[in-house]
Design a protein around this motif. Structure first.
Motif, PDB file in Angstrom:
ATOM      1  N   ALA A 231       0.840  -1.215   0.000  1.00  0.00           N
ATOM      2  CA  ALA A 231       0.000   0.000   0.000  1.00  0.00           C
ATOM      3  C   ALA A 231       0.871   1.259   0.000  1.00  0.00           C
ATOM      4  N   SER A 232       1.986   1.240   0.759  1.00  0.00           N
ATOM      5  CA  SER A 232       2.879   2.412   0.826  1.00  0.00           C
ATOM      6  C   SER A 232       3.527   2.682  -0.528  1.00  0.00           C
ATOM      7  N   LEU A 233       3.913   1.632  -1.223  1.00  0.00           N
ATOM      8  CA  LEU A 233       4.515   1.799  -2.542  1.00  0.00           C
ATOM      9  C   LEU A 233       3.530   2.440  -3.516  1.00  0.00           C
ATOM     10  N   LEU A 234       2.305   2.068  -3.393  1.00  0.00           N
ATOM     11  CA  LEU A 234       1.300   2.608  -4.321  1.00  0.00           C
ATOM     12  C   LEU A 234       0.883   4.030  -3.943  1.00  0.00           C
ATOM     13  N   ASP A 235       0.674   4.269  -2.636  1.00  0.00           N
ATOM     14  CA  ASP A 235       0.119   5.555  -2.200  1.00  0.00           C
ATOM     15  C   ASP A 235       1.202   6.595  -1.877  1.00  0.00           C
ATOM     16  N   GLY A 236       2.397   6.109  -1.586  1.00  0.00           N
ATOM     17  CA  GLY A 236       3.437   7.015  -1.133  1.00  0.00           C
ATOM     18  C   GLY A 236       3.432   7.111   0.378  1.00  0.00           C
ATOM     19  N   GLU A 237       4.521   7.636   0.937  1.00  0.00           N
ATOM     20  CA  GLU A 237       4.621   7.705   2.389  1.00  0.00           C
ATOM     21  C   GLU A 237       5.385   8.981   2.746  1.00  0.00           C
ATOM     22  N   GLY A 238       4.801   9.842   3.610  1.00  0.00           N
ATOM     23  CA  GLY A 238       5.424  11.122   3.965  1.00  0.00           C
ATOM     24  C   GLY A 238       5.428  12.039   2.739  1.00  0.00           C
ATOM     25  N   GLU A 239       6.609  12.574   2.477  1.00  0.00           N
ATOM     26  CA  GLU A 239       6.708  13.501   1.335  1.00  0.00           C
ATOM     27  C   GLU A 239       7.009  12.770   0.025  1.00  0.00           C
ATOM     28  N   SER A 240       7.328  11.489   0.092  1.00  0.00           N
ATOM     29  CA  SER A 240       7.657  10.749  -1.140  1.00  0.00           C
ATOM     30  C   SER A 240       6.385  10.371  -1.890  1.00  0.00           C
ATOM     31  N   GLN A 241       6.500  10.484  -3.196  1.00  0.00           N
ATOM     32  CA  GLN A 241       5.349  10.110  -4.027  1.00  0.00           C
ATOM     33  C   GLN A 241       5.254   8.583  -4.180  1.00  0.00           C
ATOM     34  N   GLY A 242       4.019   8.151  -4.285  1.00  0.00           N
ATOM     35  CA  GLY A 242       3.792   6.734  -4.555  1.00  0.00           C
ATOM     36  C   GLY A 242       3.703   6.479  -6.053  1.00  0.00           C
ATOM     37  N   SER A 275      -3.023   3.282 -15.275  1.00  0.00           N
ATOM     38  CA  SER A 275      -3.186   4.056 -14.034  1.00  0.00           C
ATOM     39  C   SER A 275      -4.471   3.659 -13.318  1.00  0.00           C
ATOM     40  N   TYR A 276      -5.528   3.414 -14.115  1.00  0.00           N
ATOM     41  CA  TYR A 276      -6.791   2.954 -13.506  1.00  0.00           C
ATOM     42  C   TYR A 276      -6.591   1.592 -12.814  1.00  0.00           C
ATOM     43  N   GLU A 277      -5.830   0.705 -13.450  1.00  0.00           N
ATOM     44  CA  GLU A 277      -5.603  -0.624 -12.869  1.00  0.00           C
ATOM     45  C   GLU A 277      -4.846  -0.498 -11.553  1.00  0.00           C
ATOM     46  N   PHE A 278      -3.849   0.332 -11.510  1.00  0.00           N
ATOM     47  CA  PHE A 278      -3.087   0.494 -10.267  1.00  0.00           C
ATOM     48  C   PHE A 278      -3.939   1.101  -9.166  1.00  0.00           C
ATOM     49  N   GLU A 279      -4.845   1.994  -9.522  1.00  0.00           N
ATOM     50  CA  GLU A 279      -5.775   2.519  -8.523  1.00  0.00           C
ATOM     51  C   GLU A 279      -6.646   1.384  -7.975  1.00  0.00           C
ATOM     52  N   GLY A 280      -7.039   0.463  -8.886  1.00  0.00           N
ATOM     53  CA  GLY A 280      -7.819  -0.711  -8.433  1.00  0.00           C
ATOM     54  C   GLY A 280      -6.988  -1.596  -7.533  1.00  0.00           C
ATOM     55  N   PHE A 281      -5.680  -1.790  -7.866  1.00  0.00           N
ATOM     56  CA  PHE A 281      -4.803  -2.591  -7.009  1.00  0.00           C
ATOM     57  C   PHE A 281      -4.752  -1.991  -5.606  1.00  0.00           C
ATOM     58  N   ALA A 282      -4.628  -0.676  -5.555  1.00  0.00           N
ATOM     59  CA  ALA A 282      -4.551  -0.021  -4.250  1.00  0.00           C
ATOM     60  C   ALA A 282      -5.813  -0.244  -3.444  1.00  0.00           C
ATOM     61  N   SER A 283      -6.961  -0.145  -4.131  1.00  0.00           N
ATOM     62  CA  SER A 283      -8.246  -0.359  -3.448  1.00  0.00           C
ATOM     63  C   SER A 283      -8.341  -1.782  -2.912  1.00  0.00           C
ATOM     64  N   ASP A 284      -7.918  -2.775  -3.717  1.00  0.00           N
ATOM     65  CA  ASP A 284      -7.970  -4.179  -3.292  1.00  0.00           C
ATOM     66  C   ASP A 284      -7.071  -4.428  -2.098  1.00  0.00           C
ATOM     67  N   ILE A 285      -5.860  -3.837  -2.106  1.00  0.00           N
ATOM     68  CA  ILE A 285      -4.921  -4.052  -1.006  1.00  0.00           C
ATOM     69  C   ILE A 285      -5.448  -3.435   0.284  1.00  0.00           C
ATOM     70  N   HIS A 286      -5.999  -2.241   0.199  1.00  0.00           N
ATOM     71  CA  HIS A 286      -6.589  -1.617   1.396  1.00  0.00           C
ATOM     72  C   HIS A 286      -7.745  -2.462   1.926  1.00  0.00           C
ATOM     73  N   SER A 287      -8.562  -3.056   1.003  1.00  0.00           N
ATOM     74  CA  SER A 287      -9.681  -3.901   1.428  1.00  0.00           C
ATOM     75  C   SER A 287      -9.166  -5.127   2.162  1.00  0.00           C
ATOM     76  N   LEU A 288      -8.071  -5.744   1.667  1.00  0.00           N
ATOM     77  CA  LEU A 288      -7.495  -6.902   2.343  1.00  0.00           C
ATOM     78  C   LEU A 288      -7.009  -6.540   3.732  1.00  0.00           C
ATOM     79  N   LEU A 289      -6.396  -5.380   3.852  1.00  0.00           N
ATOM     80  CA  LEU A 289      -5.921  -4.934   5.164  1.00  0.00           C
ATOM     81  C   LEU A 289      -7.075  -4.693   6.124  1.00  0.00           C
ATOM     82  N   ASP A 290      -8.142  -4.067   5.612  1.00  0.00           N
ATOM     83  CA  ASP A 290      -9.287  -3.756   6.474  1.00  0.00           C
ATOM     84  C   ASP A 290      -9.986  -5.029   6.955  1.00  0.00           C
ATOM     85  N   ASN A 291     -10.035  -6.055   6.057  1.00  0.00           N
ATOM     86  CA  ASN A 291     -10.787  -7.277   6.394  1.00  0.00           C
ATOM     87  C   ASN A 291      -9.907  -8.373   6.991  1.00  0.00           C
TER      88      ASN A 291
END
Length: 555
Positions: A231-242, A275-291
């Protein structure tokens, strides 16, 4: 009838074609010339088991063919049932025996098996060999003679079937009526096993799911770290871009280039999709973390459940499916065992009915065998009188025995060989010559009950000579008036009655032994009959006697 027999590379016979006729066909020749080989060849072509030793030395295979013509209705029906309908009431049978042990069979040119040949052979011919006399020494065979004479095979078969049905029910009843204490112990055990399996409330795919959950909980930290890092690689962390932000800038740059360069448009569009696919990947990974449910406290419960399953698998089967199958089987057995008293009552009643049916058929069979035995003895006795055995009296000892598959008949043929002597068991006092003539008489009597076209007698005159031998020849000629008879004999008295006389002779040349089969004309027959009575150097007296013997047989 058997019209032609072709033999190729069978023992001492290199090649021979033998033509047969209706009536009495007789084979004669010196001992060892190959007369018995003919019987082996006929047995072979009709499906009997044969040895590779039958093949002539130095050859790779032996071939035998037999042509049967004027087939009876029964023989034609047997061929139809076997799938080989006969045309023109004839059939050609072929058998090849190879040195490697293989066998090739054909009926009218179509492939067949040795078992098929054997199944139809009983409708084509009947062979009586020297060893068949031993049947007279077995009382079991005596019952078969009476059944055949009285045409009682169908009734005997129904009696046998009824007895076997009764025994099947009785065996089931005995299995049910076990020791009561043992039955009680078995019921307790089944109750315990069924209860243990049912208490576990197993589900078909449960074990795989539990192992999957255990694996997840045991590795929950690694899973959380891996998902969080992704998730950090996709979204970025702190001032670094994902990766997603960087892809956004990349898409914006390429879209601007595409405004002025048409060739850049496909790349810009493809990057937009990615870019749309990677946004979907991010959504799926966050869902796995939440569940993600990785409660370590569940691990103990999972281990206890797997231990329960493991314990049951050691007792009832290697898989949950096998455990559940055992449960079903145990339930059925428990139901049957607990209801065994009712089943035992039912079986007892059924066994009683079947026993009554078998006993009734056996009693009917006893009465009919009694009547058939009387006619059989009288008819065979007439044959024996004709064969110069008027003092021999054949009788039957017939009494009841406990019910068995063959009925209630304790039946055995008895014989008195001299006037005034008590009848005794045929197996104990009959000589070899007497056995030969008695068996010939029985064969003749039973042959009248069927329509087999060919009867073969292999040295049926063993132990007989003189006037009795002449009577055997006369009797064979009488039988041959209505069907084909083939005889192998050493006796001139028998051979003199032949309609067709064939000589089997052996010669040696080029270091090999060869057997020839030659049809004899009248003069040749006289010389052969003289040889059989007086030896190779037949005198004028022997020749004269042979000529008179031949003329007398013709009359």
């Amino acid at each position: 009838m058997l019209s032609q027999l072709y033999i190729n590379h069978v023992a001492v016979i290199s090649e021979a074609t033998i033509e047969f006729e209706g009536g009495l066909n007789v084979f004669t020749g010196e001992t060892g010339a190959g007369k018995t080989i003919l019987i082996h060849a006929i047995n072979a072509v009709l499906g009997e088991r044969v040895s590779r030793d039958l093949i002539r030395t130095g050859e790779s295979r032996a071939v035998i063919t037999a042509l049967f013509t004027d087939l009876s209705n029964a023989a034609q029906e047997a061929l139809v049932q076997a799938g080989y309908p006969a045309e023109d009431a004839s059939v050609l049978i072929y058998r090849e025996i190879s040195a490697d042990g293989k066998s090739n069979c054909k009926i009218d040119g179509r492939p067949a098996t040795a078992s098929i040949l054997k199944s139809i052979s009983e409708y084509l011919l009947n062979i009586h060999g020297q060893h068949d006399n031993q049947q007279l020494l077995s009382s079991q065979k005596h019952v078969a003679f009476i059944d055949s004479f009285g045409e009682l095979e169908d009734l005997a078969g129904r009696c046998r079937a009824a007895y076997h049905r009764y025994m099947d029910v009785r065996r089931e009843l005995e299995d049910i009526q076990t020791d009561e204490a043992e039955k009680a112990r078995r019921i307790d055990l089944l109750h315990y096993q069924i209860g243990e399996i049912e208490a576990a409330n197993l589900q078909p795919d449960e074990e795989d799911e539990l192992k999957s959950q255990r694996k997840m909980i045991q590795n929950s930290l690694r899973i959380t770290q891996a998902l969080g890092g992704s998730a950090s690689l996709l979204d970025g962390e702190g001032e670094s871009q994902g990766i997603i932000d960087q892809l956004g800038e990349l898409v914006a740059n390429m879209s601007e280039a595409a405004e002025y360069l048409d060739a850049a448009r496909p790349t810009a569009d493809r990057l937009t999709e990615i870019s749309y696919e990677f946004e979907g990947f991010a959504s799926d990974i966050h869902s796995l973390l939440d569940n993600l449910d990785c409660d370590p406290s569940q691990l103990d419960e999972i281990e206890r459940r797997l231990d329960t399953i493991y314990s049951l698998k050691k007792k009832y089967g290697a898989t949950i499916a096998q455990i559940l199958a055992y449960h079903e089987k145990a339930c059925n057995e428990l139901e049957q065992t607990e209801s065994s008293d009712a089943r035992a009552k039912q079986l007892t009643e059924q066994a009683g009915r079947l026993l009554e049916e078998a006993a009734s058929l056996a009693d009917e069979l006893f009465q009919k065998r009694e009547a058939a035995a009387s006619g059989f003895i009288k008819t065979v006795q007439d044959e024996l009188t004709f064969l110069d055995m008027p003092s021999v009296k054949l009788s039957v000892r017939h009494q009841k025995k406990p019910l068995s598959a063959d009925g209630i008949d304790d039946l055995e043929l008895f014989i008195s060989t001299n006037v005034g002597e008590d009848a005794k068991s045929l197996a104990k006092i009959a000589s070899g010559g007497e056995l030969s003539r008695i068996m010939l008489s029985i064969k003749n009597v039973l042959a009248a009950k069927d329509d087999i076209g060919t009867l073969i007698f292999d040295e049926v005159d063993t132990g007989v000579s003189g006037h009795a031998a002449r009577k055997i020849g006369q009797k064979l000629a009488q039988v041959a008036a209505n069907r084909q008879v083939i005889v192998v004999t050493h006796l001139a008295q028998v051979a003199s009655f032949a309609n067709r006389h064939l000589l089997i002779s052996k010669s040696t040349h080029d270091g090999r032994t060869f057997t020839a089969i030659t049809p004899l004309g009248r003069e040749q027959r006289i010389r052969e009959l003289a040889r059989m009575t007086g030896g190779d150097d037949a005198s004028k007296i022997a020749l004269k006697h042979a000529e008179e013997m031949l003329a007398d047989a013709g009359n």
